[in-house]
Structure formats: structure tokens, C-alpha cells
Design a protein around this motif. Structure first.
Motif, PDB file in Angstrom:
ATOM      1  N   LYS A  99     115.111  10.704  55.327  1.00 11.88           N
ATOM      2  CA  LYS A  99     114.009  11.036  56.660  1.00 11.88           C
ATOM      3  C   LYS A  99     114.904  12.656  56.668  1.00 11.88           C
ATOM      4  O   LYS A  99     114.073  12.806  57.909  1.00 11.88           O
ATOM      5  N   LEU A 100     115.697  13.286  56.285  1.00 14.08           N
ATOM      6  CA  LEU A 100     116.139  15.173  56.593  1.00 14.08           C
ATOM      7  C   LEU A 100     114.718  15.477  56.110  1.00 14.08           C
ATOM      8  O   LEU A 100     114.252  16.356  56.816  1.00 14.08           O
ATOM      9  N   THR A 101     114.002  15.404  55.213  1.00 24.34           N
ATOM     10  CA  THR A 101     113.309  16.266  55.340  1.00 24.34           C
ATOM     11  C   THR A 101     112.091  15.619  55.993  1.00 24.34           C
ATOM     12  O   THR A 101     111.206  16.306  56.333  1.00 24.34           O
ATOM     13  N   ILE A 102     111.969  14.656  56.497  1.00 17.84           N
ATOM     14  CA  ILE A 102     110.833  14.323  57.820  1.00 17.84           C
ATOM     15  C   ILE A 102     110.897  15.133  59.104  1.00 17.84           C
ATOM     16  O   ILE A 102     110.792  15.630  59.893  1.00 17.84           O
ATOM     17  N   ASN A 103     112.268  15.058  58.882  1.00 15.84           N
ATOM     18  CA  ASN A 103     112.743  15.396  60.320  1.00 15.84           C
ATOM     19  C   ASN A 103     114.663  16.000  60.639  1.00 15.84           C
ATOM     20  O   ASN A 103     114.789  15.088  59.729  1.00 15.84           O
ATOM     21  N   PRO A 104     114.794  16.914  59.825  1.00 14.91           N
ATOM     22  CA  PRO A 104     116.689  17.529  59.404  1.00 14.91           C
ATOM     23  C   PRO A 104     117.575  17.391  60.451  1.00 14.91           C
ATOM     24  O   PRO A 104     118.775  18.071  60.326  1.00 14.91           O
ATOM     25  N   ASP A 105     116.653  17.268  61.889  1.00 12.27           N
ATOM     26  CA  ASP A 105     117.058  16.821  63.439  1.00 12.27           C
ATOM     27  C   ASP A 105     118.114  16.110  63.223  1.00 12.27           C
ATOM     28  O   ASP A 105     118.858  15.332  64.026  1.00 12.27           O
ATOM     29  N   HIS A 106     117.471  15.087  62.422  1.00 15.18           N
ATOM     30  CA  HIS A 106     118.795  13.328  62.532  1.00 15.18           C
ATOM     31  C   HIS A 106     120.076  13.733  61.940  1.00 15.18           C
ATOM     32  O   HIS A 106     120.382  14.180  60.908  1.00 15.18           O
ATOM     33  N   ARG A 107     120.921  12.373  62.208  1.00 13.93           N
ATOM     34  CA  ARG A 107     122.190  12.687  61.739  1.00 13.93           C
ATOM     35  C   ARG A 107     122.461  11.715  62.261  1.00 13.93           C
ATOM     36  O   ARG A 107     121.914  10.480  62.207  1.00 13.93           O
ATOM     37  N   PHE A 108     123.597  11.486  60.618  1.00 14.04           N
ATOM     38  CA  PHE A 108     123.983  10.261  60.306  1.00 14.04           C
ATOM     39  C   PHE A 108     126.157  10.148  60.619  1.00 14.04           C
ATOM     40  O   PHE A 108     126.460  11.201  60.196  1.00 14.04           O
ATOM     41  N   ALA A 109     126.577   8.604  59.951  1.00 13.49           N
ATOM     42  CA  ALA A 109     127.940   8.590  60.410  1.00 13.49           C
ATOM     43  C   ALA A 109     127.564   7.442  59.350  1.00 13.49           C
ATOM     44  O   ALA A 109     126.815   6.553  59.299  1.00 13.49           O
ATOM     45  N   PHE A 110     128.427   6.870  58.574  1.00 16.32           N
ATOM     46  CA  PHE A 110     129.142   5.677  58.177  1.00 16.32           C
ATOM     47  C   PHE A 110     129.861   4.966  58.589  1.00 16.32           C
ATOM     48  O   PHE A 110     131.540   5.510  58.880  1.00 16.32           O
TER      49      PHE A 110
ATOM     50  N   ALA B 124     125.581   4.825  71.301  1.00 15.14           N
ATOM     51  CA  ALA B 124     124.482   4.672  72.070  1.00 15.14           C
ATOM     52  C   ALA B 124     124.050   5.641  73.190  1.00 15.14           C
ATOM     53  O   ALA B 124     123.084   6.610  73.417  1.00 15.14           O
ATOM     54  N   LYS B 125     125.224   5.063  73.925  1.00 12.28           N
ATOM     55  CA  LYS B 125     125.004   6.150  75.632  1.00 12.28           C
ATOM     56  C   LYS B 125     125.664   7.541  74.980  1.00 12.28           C
ATOM     57  O   LYS B 125     124.696   8.183  75.855  1.00 12.28           O
ATOM     58  N   LYS B 126     126.625   8.044  73.897  1.00 11.30           N
ATOM     59  CA  LYS B 126     126.269   9.638  73.708  1.00 11.30           C
ATOM     60  C   LYS B 126     125.139   9.645  73.338  1.00 11.30           C
ATOM     61  O   LYS B 126     125.017  11.739  73.848  1.00 11.30           O
ATOM     62  N   SER B 127     124.458   9.588  72.753  1.00  7.82           N
ATOM     63  CA  SER B 127     123.354   9.872  71.947  1.00  7.82           C
ATOM     64  C   SER B 127     122.234   9.706  73.084  1.00  7.82           C
ATOM     65  O   SER B 127     120.695  11.028  73.418  1.00  7.82           O
ATOM     66  N   ARG B 128     121.884   8.686  74.223  1.00  8.55           N
ATOM     67  CA  ARG B 128     121.067   9.185  75.159  1.00  8.55           C
ATOM     68  C   ARG B 128     121.211  10.091  76.208  1.00  8.55           C
ATOM     69  O   ARG B 128     119.881  10.906  76.484  1.00  8.55           O
ATOM     70  N   ALA B 129     122.797  10.761  76.393  1.00 11.11           N
ATOM     71  CA  ALA B 129     122.720  12.279  77.187  1.00 11.11           C
ATOM     72  C   ALA B 129     122.697  13.221  76.718  1.00 11.11           C
ATOM     73  O   ALA B 129     122.494  14.300  76.911  1.00 11.11           O
ATOM     74  N   GLN B 130     122.329  12.952  75.159  1.00  2.00           N
ATOM     75  CA  GLN B 130     121.503  14.632  74.851  1.00  2.00           C
ATOM     76  C   GLN B 130     120.055  13.838  73.271  1.00  2.00           C
ATOM     77  O   GLN B 130     119.455  14.355  73.191  1.00  2.00           O
ATOM     78  N   ASN B 131     119.871  13.294  74.938  1.00  3.33           N
ATOM     79  CA  ASN B 131     117.932  13.078  74.759  1.00  3.33           C
ATOM     80  C   ASN B 131     117.541  12.195  73.306  1.00  3.33           C
ATOM     81  O   ASN B 131     116.484  12.609  72.661  1.00  3.33           O
ATOM     82  N   ARG B 132     118.828  11.288  72.431  1.00  6.22           N
ATOM     83  CA  ARG B 132     118.205  11.363  70.817  1.00  6.22           C
ATOM     84  C   ARG B 132     118.648   9.711  71.230  1.00  6.22           C
ATOM     85  O   ARG B 132     119.031   8.878  72.282  1.00  6.22           O
ATOM     86  N   ILE B 133     117.868   8.857  69.865  1.00 10.85           N
ATOM     87  CA  ILE B 133     118.242   7.508  69.957  1.00 10.85           C
ATOM     88  C   ILE B 133     118.792   6.780  69.024  1.00 10.85           C
ATOM     89  O   ILE B 133     119.725   7.911  67.712  1.00 10.85           O
ATOM     90  N   PHE B 134     119.573   5.695  69.253  1.00 10.24           N
ATOM     91  CA  PHE B 134     120.200   5.018  68.192  1.00 10.24           C
ATOM     92  C   PHE B 134     119.992   4.002  67.522  1.00 10.24           C
ATOM     93  O   PHE B 134     119.755   3.401  67.809  1.00 10.24           O
TER      94      PHE B 134
END
Length: 265
Positions: A74-85, A135-145
Motif C-alpha cells: 500500500k505504501l509503494t502505491i501511495n506513501p501517504d496512506h496511514r495505519f493504526a492497529f 472517521a470524522k477526524k480523517s474527513r476533516a483532513q480530506n482523507r477517508i477511513f
């Protein structure tokens, strides 16, 4: 690719004098992806492959490998994706709350993952509450969850109370299970997971299941989950990976053995 020129869902073409037209470029959102890994005792079931020391891999061993395959890809495709666990025992708890694009952060979170053999029932309510909040926090940063749930219990359908605000994130599910039996009801579990996915997922959510204990099936399905939610077809139309189908005997006879294609099951 996650960033591409595509037709939008309601494109407004610009018509030119020669009869041609162009479509505007659409930039797909970067993803925040929360993994939730089942740590019930059934996660200790052995897969049909041995490690370097001859000991069979458990489901948990294989899940960790599959997640790292996903993160690297996923990071090879786009290094700006983020992960939590997070982990799923009786309920959900954090392994790593901070979303990060660092591979070392993913490795560190997975090292802290251990099986809770005392756990039987599973409740997804907390997972969905956390996902809605994040998801609400991600949307505020123009990201999707997105949540990727990896579930391994064959005897216990998960319980859940869905949040009042739905369709804020995408839910994908990987279900590894035992064969049906007196103490197992994998079909009931699967149907429960499908129902939750269909009711809560913002974009098309995918669910894959495997009861064969094959690591290649787990890795193949994890690779299919690389699909960006904003670029997906519905799962019923998903035709990947393509099978290599053996040619008919009549066609093979005219071309010789050197052109024969081996069928892969």
C-alpha cells in the motif's frame, strides 16, 4: 493506482468543436486504515504450511505476515496512506492508536499482538464507535477511513450495536474459519459479518473467507484488499486474480505440447 485521471460519478464533459470531449481529473483521497485483528483462541489454529524451524504457522503468524505484505504494498502505491492497529478479544482495544505511514510502527504494533485464550464472545460495538470517531477526524483532513477486520472464530458470531451515524467509513472483512461441525457455525458467523458490512460501509466493502488453512488464500485475498474504496467495483463483479484455464484438447493438438497451459486451482 490511487491517484489517477478517471471518470467521476457525474462527470461534466467539456465538448470541443471537433466533437471530442475531456473529463476532469479526480484525485482520490489518502486512506487512514485501522486493522482489527481477532485474538481469540481460534487464532492459534495451525495453517497448512511450516515455518523455517519445521513448526506449522498459526493463523496469527500468517495474519501478521499478510498485514506486513499489505502495508509494504500500500505504501509503494501511495506513501501517504496511514495505519493504526487494534485487537479484538471480548471487545476491541488499541495496539497502536496513532496513525502512521512508518513500516517500523506497524512492525512494533504487531509484535505486541498475543492470543487471549480465555476469550470466547466478541463484541464489535466498540470497534464501530472508535471507527466512527476516527472517521470524522480523517474527513476533516480530506482523507477517508477504512477498517479491515480479521476474524477467526467459527463458533461465535460477533455481536454489535451499530452507531447512530452510519456510512462514515468503509469496512472490509477477512474471515478465517474451521469446517462446519457440531460446535461450529461458520455460515452463521459469515452471514452476521456480511450484514454488518452491508449496513455500515460507506463505499463497497469486501468480505473474503477461507476454511482451508492455506496461507496463499490469505495472501491473495489481502492483496485484493489493496483496492482503494473509491475505485472499486461491487464484489460480485470482482474477477481477480484471473485463472489460467487449460486449452481444449482440439486446440492443443495443433500447437504441440510446448504451448500447453497448466491449470491452476
Amino acid at each position: 493506482m490511487d491517484v489517477a485521471e478517471v471518470r467521476s460519478s457525474n462527470p461534466q464533459p467539456a465538448v470541443h468543436g471537433g466533437g471530442g470531449y475531456t473529463l476532469p481529473a479526480v484525485r482520490f483521497s489518502n486512506e487512514d486504515i485501522l486493522f482489527c485483528i481477532d485474538v481469540g483462541r481460534e487464532t492459534l489454529a495451525e495453517m497448512k504450511v511450516n515455518g523455517p524451524n519445521g513448526r506449522p504457522y498459526t493463523r496469527l503468524d500468517s495474519i501478521k505476515q499478510a498485514i506486513m505484505l499489505f502495508v509494504h504494498s500500500k505504501l509503494t502505491i501511495n506513501p501517504d496512506h496511514r495505519f493504526a492497529f487494534s485487537a479484538l478479544g471480548k471487545s476491541t482495544y488499541w495496539l497502536r492508536k496513532e496513525f502512521s505511514s512508518e513500516v517500523d510502527a506497524a512492525l512494533s504494533a504487531l509484535r505486541g499482538l498475543s492470543v487471549d485464550s480465555s476469550t470466547s464472545h466478541a463484541d464489535l460495538t466498540q470497534l464501530f464507535k472508535v471507527a466512527t470517531h476516527e472517521a470524522k477526524k480523517s474527513r476533516a483532513q480530506n482523507r477517508i477511513f477504512r477498517v479491515i477486520l480479521i476474524y477467526c472464530r467459527s463458533s461465535t458470531p460477533p455481536q454489535s450495536q451499530l452507531p447512530s451515524t452510519l456510512k462514515l467509513f468503509t469496512l472490509d472483512v477477512m474471515y478465517l474459519h474451521d469446517k462446519p461441525g457440531p460446535d461450529n457455525c461458520p455460515q452463521v458467523v459469515y452471514d452476521t459479518l456480511v450484514d454488518a458490512l452491508e449496513r455500515i460501509s460507506e463505499f463497497e466493502g469486501y468480505i473474503f473467507e477461507s476454511g482451508q488453512g492455506l496461507t496463499r488464500a490469505l495472501f491473495r485475498n489481502m492483496c485484493q484488499l489493496l483496492c482503494h474504496p473509491q475505485q472499486r467495483c461491487i464484489q460480485d463483479e470482482l474477477d481477480l486474480p484471473k485463472s489460467l484455464v487449460k486449452k481444449s484438447p482440439a486446440a492443443d493438438a495443433s500447437q504441440g505440447d510446448e504451448n500447453a497451459v497448466v491449470s491452476i486451482q
